[in-house]
Design an enzyme around this catalytic site. Structure first.
Site, short mmCIF file in Angstrom:
data_model
loop_
_atom_site.label_atom_id
_atom_site.label_comp_id
_atom_site.label_asym_id
_atom_site.label_seq_id
_atom_site.Cartn_x
_atom_site.Cartn_y
_atom_site.Cartn_z
N LYS A 205 2.76 10.38 7.30
CA LYS A 205 2.33 11.58 6.53
C LYS A 205 2.01 12.30 7.95
O LYS A 205 1.03 12.23 8.72
CB LYS A 205 0.95 11.12 5.88
CG LYS A 205 0.27 12.16 5.17
CD LYS A 205 -0.98 11.74 4.44
CE LYS A 205 -1.73 12.80 4.09
NZ LYS A 205 -2.76 12.58 2.94
N THR A 206 2.44 13.70 7.62
CA THR A 206 2.16 14.68 8.68
C THR A 206 2.05 16.10 8.09
O THR A 206 2.33 16.28 6.79
CB THR A 206 3.37 14.68 9.68
OG1 THR A 206 2.98 15.34 10.86
CG2 THR A 206 4.62 14.99 9.09
#
Ligand code: 5RP
Length: 295
Positions: A205-206
């Site tokens: 998750k970025t």
């Protein structure tokens, strides 16, 4: 260890060349065990390869947040419109119906609260693997602090999480934290996402950034884009569209959904982009229509 200085700059990302599927639709997972793949196929929709995750883990560092004052009211309303619920064990146990729930991505680290000056100092593994299995999580999330004081401990926590996840076939989502002092540059996200994938994370998750297509191409596992602070709906949908166009395999959104004037309509609009190939303009049209009929 390789020198940090004097390296040639990476530039040959071959953005137009997709990574080979190798017999399984989730990037980087073709050599995983059956159970791991089965769980990944509950997180990423096999027909689109993408996911819409609802993040509602804010309370574990922020306390009650606008839109999430009552978990028991906010989450069941949105459950039908998303693919995955991302929350803490306290939120899942207390406020989510086990008979109706979507697959769960369990937040498995603890962090420092917003009362602390610099939240990028660290994170620890909060839940053991038995608890993750007991809650039937299909994936679990580990916060990481690349480039800040908490880097070493969070990478250690990630490594142990991947060991446990691989032992039981439960994928690990590494979450890229961005501290107050950290730059949201293409270079930072290229480094952070690749580093977490090489430590064994099954998905990352970025944040969306300029040059995201390079970040997605260079990362051997799927990227799921975080929502971040509340934006006007049209802008949030624009960000989702650009992220998907640039190679993200989904979103994990909180405030831009549950703080929207119409959270259900926002979920439907996001789904249009993530699963149906709509543009952000089309999705915003859906948002407006749906929010009129909901209101
Ligand atoms: C920060 C997190 C969050 O706690 C949360 O999931 C953020 O969601 P949003 O920014 O979309 O409100 O993962 O790293």
């Amino acid at each position: 260890m390789a020198d940090a200085q004097g390296n040639k700059k990476a530039k040959d990302y071959r953005i137009e060349t997709p990574a080979p599927a190798g017999g399984f639709f989730v990037k980087g997972a073709c050599n995983g065990d059956w159970g791991l793949k089965n769980r990944l196929a509950k997180i990423f929709r096999p027909d689109t390869g993408n996911t819409v995750m609802l993040a509602f883990d804010h309370g574990y560092i922020m306390g009650p947040t606008s839109g999430l004052e009552r978990l028991d009211i906010a989450i069941p309303k949105l459950n039908p419109y998303v693919d995955v619920l991302m929350g803490t064990r306290g939120a899942i146990r207390s406020s989510v119906d086990p008979a109706a729930s979507k697959p769960v991505c369990l937040r498995a680290t603890h962090d420092e609260s917003i009362l602390k000056e610099d939240m990028a100092l660290g994170s620890g593994r909060g839940l053991d693997i038995e608890e993750i299995i007991r809650l039937n999580a299909q994936m679990f999330a580990v916060q990481t602090f690349v480039g800040s004081g908490g880097e070493r401990d969070s990478l250690e926590a990630l490594c142990r999480a991947v060991d446990d996840g691989c032992r039981y076939g439960i994928p690990v989502l590494a979450v890229v934290a961005v501290g107050k002092q950290m730059q949201r540059t293409t270079e930072f996200f290229l480094l952070a996402t690749r580093l977490l994938a090489e430590h064994g994370a099954h998905a990352i998750k970025t944040y969306y950034c300029e040059g995201f297509e390079k970040v997605a191409a260079a990362c051997p596992v799927p990227l799921i884009v975080a929502g971040g602070k509340k934006l006007p709906e049209e802008d949030a949908l624009g960000m989702v569209y650009r992220a998907i166009q640039s190679g993200a395999r989904g979103v994990d959104m909180g405030r831009n959904i549950f703080q929207s004037s119409s959270p259900e309509a926002m979920c439907r609009a996001i789904r249009k982009i993530v699963h149906e190939g709509s543009t952000d303009k089309e999705a915003y049209g859906v948002f407006r229509e749906e929010s009129k009929s909901a209101g």
